[in-house]
Design an enzyme around this catalytic site. Structure first.
Site, PDB file in Angstrom:
ATOM      1  N   GLU A 310       0.796  -1.233   0.000  1.00  0.00           N
ATOM      2  CA  GLU A 310       0.000   0.000   0.000  1.00  0.00           C
ATOM      3  C   GLU A 310       0.831   1.287   0.000  1.00  0.00           C
ATOM      4  O   GLU A 310       0.736   2.118   0.911  1.00  0.00           O
ATOM      5  CB  GLU A 310      -0.992  -0.032   1.170  1.00  0.00           C
ATOM      6  CG  GLU A 310      -1.878  -1.268   1.054  1.00  0.00           C
ATOM      7  CD  GLU A 310      -3.158  -1.232   1.872  1.00  0.00           C
ATOM      8  OE1 GLU A 310      -3.201  -0.511   2.874  1.00  0.00           O
ATOM      9  OE2 GLU A 310      -4.115  -1.919   1.475  1.00  0.00           O
ATOM     10  N   GLU A 435      -6.493  -7.761  -1.025  1.00  0.00           N
ATOM     11  CA  GLU A 435      -6.988  -7.500   0.334  1.00  0.00           C
ATOM     12  C   GLU A 435      -8.427  -7.047   0.249  1.00  0.00           C
ATOM     13  O   GLU A 435      -8.742  -6.115  -0.492  1.00  0.00           O
ATOM     14  CB  GLU A 435      -6.208  -6.359   1.008  1.00  0.00           C
ATOM     15  CG  GLU A 435      -4.822  -6.689   1.453  1.00  0.00           C
ATOM     16  CD  GLU A 435      -4.183  -5.532   2.251  1.00  0.00           C
ATOM     17  OE1 GLU A 435      -4.892  -4.590   2.663  1.00  0.00           O
ATOM     18  OE2 GLU A 435      -2.961  -5.595   2.437  1.00  0.00           O
TER      19      GLU A 435
END
Ligand SMILES: *[C@@H]1O[C@H](CO)[C@@H](O)[C@H](O)[C@H]1NC(C)=O
Ligand SMILES: *[C@@H]1O[C@H](CO)[C@@H](O)[C@H](O)[C@H]1NC(C)=O
Ligand SMILES: *[C@@H]1O[C@H](CO)[C@@H](O)[C@H](O)[C@H]1NC(C)=O
Length: 614
Positions: A310, A435
Site C-alpha cells: 500500500e 486484500e
C-alpha cells in the site's frame, strides 16, 4: 490467568482504532484539503497492521516475563521435528512449479492457478513465541502456526500473504540496515516450510508503507543521505501504536503531518533508503532457509513478491508534486532489481489500485477524489514490464462509503480494474484482489452481527470473483484480510477484521475455496508439458489412499487423441469436464493433506518412487 485482558484492552489495538471511530463521517469540505487527505491516508493505515498485543507474559513455571521480548525465542521446534523430505520431482515438475503469467491468468504446472487465500502478517511474529508464555492451548508459537496452516489447507485455502519482516521491535527482524535477528529470519523460514508441508503458496511483501517497525519511515530515518529529523519521530520506540502521535490535531499536529508526509515521500528517491531496500531484497532472495535448506529464490512455495504494501507518495503537498513520477521511477527501478536477482518469482506492487492522471476516464471508479493524490496510478504502474500482475485492495469502510453502497462499489471496483487491466499496452495482466475485509466494531463481534454485516460482504466479493473466472476475465483470485490467529490466552486476536475459525464467515470462505479448488483441479496439465495427471485412488478393501498417474487423461482432455469409449484416460477426461473428478499435476500435490485428493493425504505419501507411466 495473568495474561492480562485489561492490558490488551488499553493496548495498541484500541489506540489504533480511536481515530477512525472519530472519523466515521466523510471529512467536512471546509477542512483544508491537505488535512483531509492526510486524515484519510491515515485511516487507510488502520486495517494494515496492528501489532500483536504488547503484554506481560507469565510463564507456566510462575516466572514472570517482564516483557514479551523475554518469551521470544524464534521457532521452538519439538525434539522430533524433522522438516519433510523433499518430494522426488522430475526436472519438468521443478521447472513448472513456479507461478507464471500467461495471457490473462496465472499458470502453475501448466494449468490455471487461482488464489483462494488470506492475509496474516502475524505468522512470522507468532512463530517466534515460546511455549513458556501463556499461549492458547499451551502450544509453542511454531505449533500454533502449524495448526493454523493445516486447518487452512483442510478448508481448501491455497494461498497466504504476509510480510517478509515483522511489524514491531518486540519481534526483532531487521534491527539496523542489513543487520538481522536470526530469530525473526528463522521464523520466516519456519512459516515457509510449514506452508510447503501443507501445499500452500505464499506471497511475501518486502516492506510496508505504514508507520511500523521495518517500514518505509524507518528506512528514511536510517538514511544518512536524507536530512536529519527536525521533528521528533512519531514512532513510540517502534512498539505499540506508532500512528497515534500523528493523529494529533491543532497546529502542532498539522505541522507534524506535513513534515511526516514529506519525509515519507523521500523513501522513493533518497539514495540510502533505496540502497537499504535493494540490500533487503538481495538478502531475502538469497536467504538459505535454515529449516529446509532451500534458497528463497529457488523456492516455489513463494509465488510472488510484493514490492511494497500500500505505497503512498502523497502528491497533494506542494513539495511532493512529482510524487506520481517519483513513485513510478522507484517501481521501475525496484522491479528490475528484483527481477535481476530472482528470475523465478512473479513481481507485483501490493497497491490498492487507485486510478491516477494517466487514465482520467477511470477516475470515477476511485472510492473518493483524494485517491488520485496518493502517488498511485493503476494503469501506468501496472504497465511496467517487470510488474507481472496487478493488485487491488478494497477498504470501503475506511474509504467511508455508506454500508448500502458497499456491495455495488466492490463489484465495480473489481470490474473496472479488469477492464483497465485488459487495456494495458503491455498486454493483459491478471488481477489479484489482494486484500478485502469487513470491519466490525467491538460491539459488533457477535454471531448475529457477523452473519448480518460481514458474511454478505464476503459472499458478494466471492460471487464477483467466481463470475469473473467463469467469464474468463483476467482475475487471479482473492485474499481476505484477515485470518485471526490467537496466540495468547485471553487475547482478542480477532480485532476489527479478523475471521476466527469458529465464525460463520469461515463457511463462506470454505465454500469459495472449494469452488476454486475444483476449478483449478479439474484441468490437467497440458500434455506438451510432460507432467503427470494424478488422480486419487482409494482401495475399498484395505482403505489405502494413494494416487495414480494417467497422462492419457490429459491427452484426451485436450483432445490431442481421439477418445475411446473404453479408455480410462477418456473416461477420466469426461469426468473432469463434468466436474466429477479432480486431477493433480504431481504425485506430491495429489497426496498433500488438505489441498490434495484426500483431506488426510495419502496413506503412504512418499514411500514409492515417483514413476511416470509412459
Ligand atoms: C545528522 O545526525 C548525525 C547523527 O546524529 C550527525 O552525525 C550529523 O552531523 C547530522 N547532520 C547534520 C547535517 O546535522
Ligand atoms: C543451503 O543450506 C543447506 C544446509 O546447510 C546446504 O546443504 C545447501 O547447500 C545450501 N544451499 C546453498 C545454495 O548454499
Ligand atoms: C482503453 O484504451 C483506449 C485507448 O487508449 C481508451 O480510449 C479507452 O478509454 C480505454 N478503456 C479503458 C476501460 O481504460
Amino acid at each position: 490467568m495473568s495474561a492480562p485482558a485489561a492490558d490488551m484492552e488499553g493496548g495498541p489495538q484500541k489506540a489504533a482504532l480511536k481515530a477512525p471511530q472519530k472519523q466515521q463521517k466523510p471529512p467536512s469540505p471546509h477542512i483544508p484539503r491537505f488535512f483531509a487527505v492526510l486524515a484519510i491516508g491515515l485511516l487507510l493505515a488502520i486495517p494494515i497492521a496492528v501489532p500483536i498485543v504488547v503484554m506481560k507474559v507469565t510463564g507456566k513455571s510462575g516466572k514472570k516475563y517482564e516483557t514479551l521480548e523475554a518469551a521470544i525465542t524464534g521457532p521452538e521446534l519439538s525434539k522430533d521435528f524433522v522438516p519433510i523430505a523433499d518430494e522426488e520431482v522430475t526436472k519438468e515438475e521443478q521447472k513448472e512449479s513456479f507461478l507464471k503469467v500467461t495471457d490473462k491468468s496465472f499458470e502453475r504446472f501448466c494449468r490455471p492457478y487461482y488464489t483462494a487465500g488470506f492475509n496474516a502478517y502475524e505468522l512470522v511474529e507468532a512463530a517466534m513465541v515460546s511455549r513458556r508464555a501463556e499461549t492458547v492451548g499451551d502450544r509453542s508459537g511454531a505449533q500454533i502456526v502449524d495448526d493454523t496452516l493445516r486447518s487452512a489447507a483442510a478448508r481448501g485455502i491455497n494461498t497466504v500473504r504476509m510480510w517478509a519482516h515483522t511489524t514491531t521491535a518486540l519481534y526483532p527482524f531487521q534491527v539496523a540496515p542489513g543487520k538481522y535477528d536470526e530469530r525473526g529470519l528463522k521464523s520466516l523460514d519456519f512459516v515457509l516450510e510449514t506452508a510447503r508441508k501443507y501445499g500452500l503458496q505464499v506471497i511475501l511483501s518486502f516492506i510496508d508503507n505504514w508507520k511500523y517497525y521495518n517500514g518505509v519511515d524507518q528506512y528514511v530515518d536510517w538514511s544518512s543521505t536524507a536530512p536529519n529529523r527536525t521533528l521528533a519521530s512519531p514512532f513510540k520506540d517502534l512498539v505499540g501504536d506508532p500512528t497515534a502521535a500523528i493523529y494529533g490535531t491543532g497546529p502542532a499536529g498539522e505541522e507534524l503531518k506535513r513534515y511526516e508526509t514529506e519525509r515519507h515521500a523521500l523513501f522513493f528517491s533518497d539514495p540510502d533508503a533505496k540502497k537499504f531496500y535493494k540490500n533487503h531484497v538481495a538478502f531475502l532472495v538469497n536467504r538459505n532457509n535454515s529449516i529446509n535448506g532451500r534458497v528463497y529464490r529457488d523456492d516455489p512455495t513463494i509465488i510472488a513478491w510484493n514490492l511494497i504494501n500500500e505505497p503512498r507518495c502523497e502528491s497533494w503537498l506542494a513539495s511532493n508534486k512529482d510524487c506520481n513520477k517519483r513513485f513510478q521511477n522507484w517501481l521501475a527501478e525496484m522491479s528490475t532489481h528484483v527481477r535481476s536477482l530472482d528470475p523465478n518469482h512473479l513481481i507485483t506492487i501490493g497497491s490498492e489500485g487507485f486510478y491516477g492522471d494517466s487514465t482520467p476516464q477511470l477516475m470515477q471508479y476511485n472510492p473518493q477524489a483524494w485517491a488520485r493524490e496518493l502517488g498511485q496510478d493503476f494503469v501506468m504502474n501496472t504497465n511496467l514490464p517487470n510488474i507481472d500482475f496487478a493488485t487491488v485492495h478494497a477498504w470501503p469502510d475506511n474509504w467511508m462509503l455508506p454500508q448500502d453502497k458497499i456491495p455495488a462499489f466492490l463489484d465495480k471496483w473489481v470490474q473496472s480494474h479488469m477492464t483497465a487491466g485488459a487495456n494495458l499496452s503491455s498486454g493483459s495482466k491478471p488481477i489479484m484482489f489482494e486484500e478485502f475485509g469487513k470491519k466490525l466494531n467491538a460491539d459488533q463481534q457477535t454471531e448475529w452481527m457477523i452473519q448480518q454485516l460481514r458474511d454478505p460482504i464476503y459472499q458478494s466479493t466471492y460471487a464477483s470473483v467466481e463470475k469473473a473466472i467463469d467469464g474468463k476475465q483476467p482475475i487471479a483470485g482473492s485474499l481476505f484480510w484477515k485470518l485471526a490467529i490467537p496466540v495468547f490466552d485471553g487475547q482478542d486476536a480477532r480485532g476489527p477484521y479478523g475471521v476466527d475459525d469458529s465464525d460463520s464467515t469461515m463457511a463462506v470462505i470454505q465454500d469459495h475455496s472449494e469452488f476454486m479448488k475444483r476449478k483449478m483441479n479439474s484441468v490437467p496439465p497440458r500434455p506438451e508439458c510432460n507432467l503427470g495427471a494424478w488422480f486419487g485412488t482409494l482401495d475399498q478393501a484395505s482403505g489405502e489412499r494413494n494416487c495414480a498417474n494417467v497422462p492419457a487423461a490429459a491427452t484426451a482432455y485436450f483432445a490431442k487423441a481421439p477418445a475411446k469409449a473404453d479408455d480410462i484416460g477418456s473416461k477420466l477426461a469426461d469426468d473432469l469436464k463434468a466436474g466429477k473428478a479432480l486431477v493433480f499435476p504431481t504425485k506430491a500435490a495429489c497426496c498433500k493433506p488438505g489441498t490434495g485428493a484426500f483431506p488426510e493425504g495419502c496413506t503412504t505419501p512418499s514411500a514409492k518412487k515417483l514413476r511416470r507411466s509412459a
